[in-house]
Design a protein around this motif. Sequence first.
Motif, short mmCIF file in Angstrom:
data_model
loop_
_atom_site.label_atom_id
_atom_site.label_comp_id
_atom_site.label_asym_id
_atom_site.label_seq_id
_atom_site.Cartn_x
_atom_site.Cartn_y
_atom_site.Cartn_z
N TYR A 87 -11.73 2.59 -0.02
CA TYR A 87 -11.40 3.22 -1.31
C TYR A 87 -12.49 2.99 -2.35
O TYR A 87 -12.72 3.83 -3.22
CB TYR A 87 -10.06 2.72 -1.82
CG TYR A 87 -8.86 3.38 -1.16
CD1 TYR A 87 -8.97 4.64 -0.59
CD2 TYR A 87 -7.63 2.75 -1.10
CE1 TYR A 87 -7.89 5.26 0.01
CE2 TYR A 87 -6.53 3.36 -0.51
CZ TYR A 87 -6.67 4.61 0.05
OH TYR A 87 -5.59 5.22 0.64
N ILE A 196 -3.13 4.26 -2.39
CA ILE A 196 -4.03 4.63 -3.48
C ILE A 196 -3.50 4.07 -4.79
O ILE A 196 -4.26 3.55 -5.62
CB ILE A 196 -4.21 6.16 -3.55
CG1 ILE A 196 -4.78 6.69 -2.24
CG2 ILE A 196 -5.13 6.55 -4.72
CD1 ILE A 196 -4.93 8.20 -2.18
N TYR A 199 -4.25 0.40 -4.78
CA TYR A 199 -5.67 0.16 -5.01
C TYR A 199 -6.01 0.23 -6.49
O TYR A 199 -6.70 -0.64 -7.03
CB TYR A 199 -6.50 1.18 -4.23
CG TYR A 199 -7.97 1.19 -4.60
CD1 TYR A 199 -8.84 0.25 -4.08
CD2 TYR A 199 -8.47 2.14 -5.49
CE1 TYR A 199 -10.19 0.24 -4.42
CE2 TYR A 199 -9.81 2.14 -5.85
CZ TYR A 199 -10.66 1.19 -5.32
OH TYR A 199 -11.99 1.19 -5.67
#
Length: 353
Positions: A87, A196, A199
């Motif tokens: 990421y 996501i 993150y």
Amino acid sequence: MFITCRENYISQLNRIECDYITLQPWTEHQIISFCQIYRNAIKNDLPEKMIKKIRNNREIFGIPLILYMVLALDIVIDKNDSIVDVYDQIFSLKSGGIYDRCIDYKMYENLHRISRVKVQIHQISREIAFWMFENNPDEASIPREEYENICNLVMQESKQLNENIKQDFKIGNYFKSIKHCEGIDIEKLFFVHRSIYEYFVAEFIFESINQFNSEKKIACALGELLKGNILPNQILKCMKHKVMKRELYGYDGMFEKICKSFQIMLQNGMTYFTKKRYKDIIKSELNVFANILEIIHFWEKGHISFDVTIRNYLNYNKNVVLNLQNVELERVDLEEFDLRKINFSHANLKGAN
């Protein structure tokens, strides 16, 4: 019936009294098949070396969305890369990340607006994720009104008064809106994959703390960032990876700064240095206390010492599993405390009663 790919988010899954399906990561065969289909679709070659690395790290690249993003962005991967490393490249502000790929590397007479505002787009994603963590962590969604408020604030702070940013920040399709079956927006926004969201929460907290050096400023940041909820394991893992990666590049001293800040917070209050008033202050104080205990264990040091003021926070613990592993508690009066939800592994309890 429900379908999930995140079994670790459901406690006692085997006791659920309804039918459910748990989706598993793609197998090695499915990963290879997808890579071949993608290679045929783009009419370009994928190095066998890259496919081998993907096959050897199925727990990350077995998630179809992540595999697609890695292939589409031509992400460079190493054998030991974690999902955080992947990421970091996907959402990099340098060239080659998702923000540049979204404009297909096309040349424009003038600088494309996405390139002008990608820093703001990235910051909006961080702040939206953090709002979800503080206000709606179970569902991890945000109402339209709230994310538009965040867009407006980021635009004002950066002096980018551009209405297009409200749509541009959703670039790359890593956000999704929930719709009714007839196609009407419910006015909620989600990240397209929960990892996501995790993150960006971890990055927001890590970068916010990392920018300060003084104990009081770090104490203020910790109080503001960690008051809302208990950090779940997946976000803690992302944060730990970022901390350890930072130290790998020679930036040390973060452990000592956080410990010193934690000490003055124990003496004055977890939220004292924020100079703000919060509802349900006891819960906020305990959230910060429990979260910092988890963070200082990232470094896996030996025994960690604090003065007896730590006792005040142990007294109010009712629901949180506190991590007091390796903590010095010699001669601390623990009488009448509820100690059933505390990890005392290797703690020094000599003379404690």
